[in-house]
Design an enzyme around this catalytic site. Structure first.
Site, PDB file in Angstrom:
ATOM      1  N   ASN A   9       0.816  -1.002   0.056  1.00  9.44           N
ATOM      2  CA  ASN A   9      -0.143  -0.128   0.198  1.00  9.44           C
ATOM      3  C   ASN A   9       1.268   1.139   0.234  1.00  9.44           C
ATOM      4  O   ASN A   9       1.391   1.554   1.033  1.00  9.44           O
ATOM      5  CB  ASN A   9      -0.869  -0.057   1.280  1.00  9.44           C
ATOM      6  CG  ASN A   9      -1.659   1.225   1.439  1.00  9.44           C
ATOM      7  OD1 ASN A   9      -1.869   2.082   0.346  1.00  9.44           O
ATOM      8  ND2 ASN A   9      -2.327   1.498   2.470  1.00  9.44           N
ATOM      9  N   LYS A  11      -0.032   4.155  -0.383  1.00 11.27           N
ATOM     10  CA  LYS A  11      -0.583   5.343   0.357  1.00 11.27           C
ATOM     11  C   LYS A  11      -0.335   6.767  -0.543  1.00 11.27           C
ATOM     12  O   LYS A  11      -0.397   6.459  -1.739  1.00 11.27           O
ATOM     13  CB  LYS A  11       0.107   5.751   1.891  1.00 11.27           C
ATOM     14  CG  LYS A  11       0.149   4.325   2.477  1.00 11.27           C
ATOM     15  CD  LYS A  11       0.410   4.554   4.024  1.00 11.27           C
ATOM     16  CE  LYS A  11       0.106   3.102   4.809  1.00 11.27           C
ATOM     17  NZ  LYS A  11       0.239   3.348   6.240  1.00 11.27           N
ATOM     18  N   HIS A  94      -9.270   1.117   5.358  1.00 12.31           N
ATOM     19  CA  HIS A  94      -8.167   1.632   5.902  1.00 12.31           C
ATOM     20  C   HIS A  94      -8.357   2.399   7.096  1.00 12.31           C
ATOM     21  O   HIS A  94      -9.020   3.355   7.026  1.00 12.31           O
ATOM     22  CB  HIS A  94      -7.032   1.976   4.934  1.00 12.31           C
ATOM     23  CG  HIS A  94      -5.542   2.075   5.304  1.00 12.31           C
ATOM     24  ND1 HIS A  94      -5.094   3.023   6.291  1.00 12.31           N
ATOM     25  CD2 HIS A  94      -4.440   1.286   5.053  1.00 12.31           C
ATOM     26  CE1 HIS A  94      -4.164   2.904   6.522  1.00 12.31           C
ATOM     27  NE2 HIS A  94      -3.551   1.638   5.964  1.00 12.31           N
ATOM     28  N   GLU A  96      -6.405   4.942   7.981  1.00 10.75           N
ATOM     29  CA  GLU A  96      -6.305   6.229   7.549  1.00 10.75           C
ATOM     30  C   GLU A  96      -7.508   6.944   7.092  1.00 10.75           C
ATOM     31  O   GLU A  96      -7.870   8.048   7.337  1.00 10.75           O
ATOM     32  CB  GLU A  96      -4.961   6.400   6.746  1.00 10.75           C
ATOM     33  CG  GLU A  96      -3.700   6.311   7.620  1.00 10.75           C
ATOM     34  CD  GLU A  96      -2.546   5.473   6.746  1.00 10.75           C
ATOM     35  OE1 GLU A  96      -2.799   5.738   5.616  1.00 10.75           O
ATOM     36  OE2 GLU A  96      -1.755   5.233   7.257  1.00 10.75           O
ATOM     37  N   GLU A 166      -4.808  -4.300  11.253  1.00 11.91           N
ATOM     38  CA  GLU A 166      -3.680  -3.250  11.115  1.00 11.91           C
ATOM     39  C   GLU A 166      -3.753  -2.532  12.382  1.00 11.91           C
ATOM     40  O   GLU A 166      -4.814  -1.536  12.482  1.00 11.91           O
ATOM     41  CB  GLU A 166      -3.897  -2.462   9.872  1.00 11.91           C
ATOM     42  CG  GLU A 166      -3.689  -3.170   8.593  1.00 11.91           C
ATOM     43  CD  GLU A 166      -3.052  -2.025   7.608  1.00 11.91           C
ATOM     44  OE1 GLU A 166      -2.148  -2.407   6.992  1.00 11.91           O
ATOM     45  OE2 GLU A 166      -3.683  -0.914   7.429  1.00 11.91           O
ATOM     46  N   GLY A 172       3.292   2.751  10.458  1.00 12.57           N
ATOM     47  CA  GLY A 172       4.092   3.610  10.452  1.00 12.57           C
ATOM     48  C   GLY A 172       4.850   4.164  11.532  1.00 12.57           C
ATOM     49  O   GLY A 172       5.550   5.198  11.713  1.00 12.57           O
ATOM     50  N   SER A 213       3.864  -1.594  10.163  1.00 16.19           N
ATOM     51  CA  SER A 213       5.586  -1.688  10.629  1.00 16.19           C
ATOM     52  C   SER A 213       6.182  -3.117  10.074  1.00 16.19           C
ATOM     53  O   SER A 213       7.002  -3.556  10.645  1.00 16.19           O
ATOM     54  CB  SER A 213       5.780  -1.515  11.840  1.00 16.19           C
ATOM     55  OG  SER A 213       5.670  -0.046  12.112  1.00 16.19           O
TER      56      SER A 213
HETATM   57  P1  13P Z   1       3.428   0.673   7.521  1.00 16.93           P
HETATM   58  O1  13P Z   1       3.913  -0.604   7.018  1.00 16.93           O
HETATM   59  O2  13P Z   1       3.988   1.996   7.066  1.00 16.93           O
HETATM   60  O3  13P Z   1       3.328   0.576   9.158  1.00 16.93           O
HETATM   61  O4  13P Z   1       1.854   0.647   7.089  1.00 16.93           O
HETATM   62  C1  13P Z   1       0.884  -0.260   7.233  1.00 16.93           C
HETATM   63  C2  13P Z   1      -0.212   0.080   6.596  1.00 16.93           C
HETATM   64  O5  13P Z   1      -1.272   0.877   6.772  1.00 16.93           O
HETATM   65  C3  13P Z   1      -0.694  -0.747   5.174  1.00 16.93           C
HETATM   66  O6  13P Z   1      -1.803  -0.571   4.839  1.00 16.93           O
END
Ligand code: 13P
Length: 254
Positions: A9, A11, A94, A96, A166, A172, A213
């Protein structure tokens, strides 16, 4: 046995030009990884050029979001029909999107229905925040999100979906969940809820990813867990070498 699944992903990263460079850099390495479903989820502008680069490969393409309506006066939105022109997968719910863009269990449910109608495979994300975890609400949150997203769909349809656990506090932050704890949530809360809703067979068939992560150094520990089938990778999917290494770790666990 469930086929391992690794999705990147990106983002809100990568222009079209940068996306092309990244895919060119990872293509050979990813193609060499056998027995693992591999999916790239670039931002919307890069969907078409990346689709062209992936043509003739077994690497799948996914969008990161979409609206549920077919078309209409929804300025700034992208419809399932538009996504389905290029992509086979779509990330929905997601954290976010939930945190910054008003996504709710209800809108996630509508989007899942729209994805299914257009033969897209939804990658449905669930996960608790740190405050929810510390308040002992992990089970309640995960159960509510799973029920909210998936209520009413046929078991065989649910069986073909992909879910991603997640935990928000692990995204992140560099602070991944422990593999054992992630597996516990996937087994006791996600698969157990699915079993109640859709029966044991569907609950066992669904692929459930861990995200938060995931890096080359810890990926294998997640893939070794019995209820975790792969990873939804954010930061580490922005570099060819680290994403390929994670896909290789999934293959090594076969
Ligand atoms: P990270 O791997 O950057 O922690 O992000 C995970 C994520 O939100 C994947 O959708």
């Amino acid at each position: 046995m469930r086929k391992p699944f690794v999705a990147g992903n990106w983002k809100m990263h990568k222009t079209v030009e940068e996306a092309r460079l990244l895919v060119a850099e990872m293509l050979a390495g990813l193609q060499a990884v056998a027995g693992v479903e591999k999916v790239l989820c670039p931002p919307f502008p890069a969907l078409l050029p990346v689709a062209a680069m992936l043509m003739g490969t077994e690497i799948g393409l996914g969008a990161q979001n979409m609206h549920w309506e077919e078309e209409g006066a929804f300025t700034g939105e992208v419809s399932p029909r538009m996504v389905a022109e290029f992509a086979r997968y779509v990330i929905l719910g997601h954290s976010e999107r939930r945190a910054y863009f008003g996504e709710t269990d209800e809108t996630v449910h509508r989007k899942v229905a729209a994805a299914l109608k257009h033969d897209l495979v939804p990658i449905v994300c669930v996960g608790e925040t740190l405050a929810e975890r510390e308040a002992g609400a992990t089970e309640a949150v995960i159960t509510r999100q799973v029920r909210g997203a998936l209520a009413g769909f046929p078991p065989e349809t649910v069986a073909a979906m992909v879910l991603a656990y997640e935990p928000v506090w692990a995204i992140g932050t560099g602070k991944a969940a422990t593999p054992e704890e992630a597996n516990r949530v996937v087994k006791d809360h996600i698969r157990a809820t699915l079993a109640e809703m859709f029966g044991a067979e569907a609950a066992q068939a669904v692929r459930v990813l861990y995200g938060g992560s995931v890096k080359p150094h810890n990926a294998a520990d997640f893939f070794a867990q019995p209820d975790i089938d792969g990873a939804l990778v954010g930061g580490a999917s922005l570099k060819a070498a680290s994403f390929v290494a994670i896909a290789e770790a999934a293959a090594a666990g076969l």
